[in-house]
Enzyme design. Structure first.
Site, PDB file in Angstrom:
ATOM      1  N   HIS A   4      -9.160  -2.212  -5.017  1.00 18.95           N
ATOM      2  CA  HIS A   4      -8.065  -2.500  -4.091  1.00 18.95           C
ATOM      3  C   HIS A   4      -7.068  -3.461  -4.719  1.00 18.95           C
ATOM      4  O   HIS A   4      -5.852  -3.319  -4.506  1.00 18.95           O
ATOM      5  CB  HIS A   4      -8.575  -3.079  -2.771  1.00 18.95           C
ATOM      6  CG  HIS A   4      -7.445  -3.282  -1.801  1.00 18.95           C
ATOM      7  ND1 HIS A   4      -6.901  -2.244  -1.076  1.00 18.95           N
ATOM      8  CD2 HIS A   4      -6.700  -4.381  -1.506  1.00 18.95           C
ATOM      9  CE1 HIS A   4      -5.888  -2.698  -0.355  1.00 18.95           C
ATOM     10  NE2 HIS A   4      -5.744  -3.996  -0.601  1.00 18.95           N
TER      11      HIS A   4
ATOM     12  N   HIS B  19      -0.577 -10.932  -4.871  1.00 21.44           N
ATOM     13  CA  HIS B  19       0.806 -10.513  -4.664  1.00 21.44           C
ATOM     14  C   HIS B  19       1.806 -11.461  -5.322  1.00 21.44           C
ATOM     15  O   HIS B  19       2.766 -11.028  -5.952  1.00 21.44           O
ATOM     16  CB  HIS B  19       1.095 -10.399  -3.167  1.00 21.44           C
ATOM     17  CG  HIS B  19       0.226  -9.412  -2.463  1.00 21.44           C
ATOM     18  ND1 HIS B  19       0.177  -8.085  -2.828  1.00 21.44           N
ATOM     19  CD2 HIS B  19      -0.636  -9.552  -1.423  1.00 21.44           C
ATOM     20  CE1 HIS B  19      -0.684  -7.443  -2.043  1.00 21.44           C
ATOM     21  NE2 HIS B  19      -1.187  -8.322  -1.199  1.00 21.44           N
TER      22      HIS B  19
ATOM     23  N   HIS C 284       0.832  -1.202   0.000  1.00 20.01           N
ATOM     24  CA  HIS C 284       0.000   0.000   0.000  1.00 20.01           C
ATOM     25  C   HIS C 284       0.869   1.257   0.000  1.00 20.01           C
ATOM     26  O   HIS C 284       0.547   2.250  -0.657  1.00 20.01           O
ATOM     27  CB  HIS C 284      -0.934   0.013   1.212  1.00 20.01           C
ATOM     28  CG  HIS C 284      -1.842  -1.172   1.277  1.00 20.01           C
ATOM     29  ND1 HIS C 284      -2.581  -1.491   2.398  1.00 20.01           N
ATOM     30  CD2 HIS C 284      -2.133  -2.127   0.361  1.00 20.01           C
ATOM     31  CE1 HIS C 284      -3.278  -2.590   2.174  1.00 20.01           C
ATOM     32  NE2 HIS C 284      -3.021  -2.992   0.938  1.00 20.01           N
TER      33      HIS C 284
ATOM     34  N   ASP D 113      -3.092  -2.822  -5.028  1.00 19.49           N
ATOM     35  CA  ASP D 113      -2.032  -3.784  -4.724  1.00 19.49           C
ATOM     36  C   ASP D 113      -1.092  -3.963  -5.909  1.00 19.49           C
ATOM     37  O   ASP D 113       0.135  -4.039  -5.747  1.00 19.49           O
ATOM     38  CB  ASP D 113      -2.636  -5.138  -4.356  1.00 19.49           C
ATOM     39  CG  ASP D 113      -3.160  -5.199  -2.932  1.00 19.49           C
ATOM     40  OD1 ASP D 113      -2.810  -4.318  -2.118  1.00 19.49           O
ATOM     41  OD2 ASP D 113      -3.917  -6.135  -2.631  1.00 19.49           O
TER      42      ASP D 113
END
Length: 303
Positions: A238, A265, A80, A242
């Site tokens: 969101h 991720h 973030h 990321d």
């Protein structure tokens, strides 16, 4: 987009809690000289190597967050913050962390942006460099995939697909800029399901998670948080946030299109590694002048 490198005007500190460890955590941003890049420093470690370069080669884990550095000096949940740094075009910064985790704050990037704005963004007398995508590069993890493609700009096409009817299939598509990130992405919160809480706690994770820093979906597939969603498609926004943070670990901003389906991720990291694994995939270019735009007004540099 500025053709010149940037740092901040003064040091600034943010305090909060780590979303996974649940312990108090603080981070201090310190101006850095041109061409120094983004460096993380564990201020609580007094001996040995405590400086970690913000680069995909330093990624140590991608379970539920992106972590940098070796296990004994690891810094968790950098994505973030890295998204905020990248969106503001800051290329040189020392980030001092007093423990193993960046504070989660409100679960998005907006509070990092506020702090960096307050510190003042300073233009430096050195040209920015970019990674320009020359050919398609793809990474796959199971049924999920992510890829870079050539494009005259910086574009994101991020798709998600959840069995939860509240989320379902969502997609964010658009050229990314500081303005777009600030208005459409930076306030989108991390999210999770109540049904997973006990399992995560048992694993020593999500100990600092709360309705103040996470968007929580109940067993009835509704949002538990007072006030509900900030965007109808906050979930994919969101995931895009990321991706911006994870892709910033390429070490330079990229010129091209990033596409992903059911990513996360690990997949973001694998895509960046695949891109950088072969110099035929990209070229390093330098901004030519202050009025240049991404994809134009740049000159190739020798690699």
């Amino acid at each position: 987009m500025s053709a010149y490198q940037k740092t901040i005007g003064r040091a600034v500190t943010l305090e909060g809690f780590g979303v996974h460890g649940g312990a108090a955590a603080s981070v201090t941003f310190i101006p850095a000289q041109a061409d120094s890049g983004i460096i993380f420093r564990r201020s609580d470690i007094k001996q040995g190597s405590r400086d970690i370069r913000a680069h995909v080669s330093q990624v140590g884990a991608t379970d539920l967050c992106t972590a940098l550095g070796p296990e004994d000096a690891r810094i968790n949940t950098v994505e973030h913050l890295m998204a905020a740094i990248a969106a503001l075009g800051i290329g040189n910064l020392l980030v001092e962390v007093d423990g193993p985790e960046i504070p989660i704050l409100d679960g998005a990037s907006a509070r990092f942006i506020v702090a960096l704005d307050e510190a003042g963004i300073v233009t430096q007398p050195a040209k920015r460099r970019f990674i320009r995508i020359l050919k398609a590069v793809r990474a796959e993890v199971g049924s999920s995939w992510a890829e870079f493609q050539p494009y005259a700009g910086t574009r994101y096409e991020v798709g998600i697909d959840f069995e939860c009817p509240l989320i379902g299939q969502q997609k964010f598509t658009g050229d990314m800029s500081e303005t777009v990130f600030r208005k459409e992405i930076s306030t989108a919160r991390t999210f999770g399901f109540m049904r997973d809480v006990e399992r995560l706690w048992a694993a020593g994770l999500a100990l600092g998670s709360s309705l103040e820093n996470s968007l929580v979906i109940g067993d009835d597939n509704s949002v538990i948080n007072p006030g509900g969603l900030r965007f109808k498609d906050e979930f994919v926004r969101h995931k895009t946030l990321d991706a911006v943070g994870d892709l910033a670990l390429a070490g330079m901003p990229f010129i091209g299109c990033f596409r992903s389906c059911r990513g996360g991720h690990r997949l973001n990291s694998e895509a960046v590694k695949a891109l950088l694994s072969d110099e035929a995939n990209f070229e390093i270019i330098e901004a030519a002048n202050e009025n240049s735009h991404v994809g134009t007004g740049v000159v190739p540099q020798a690699r």
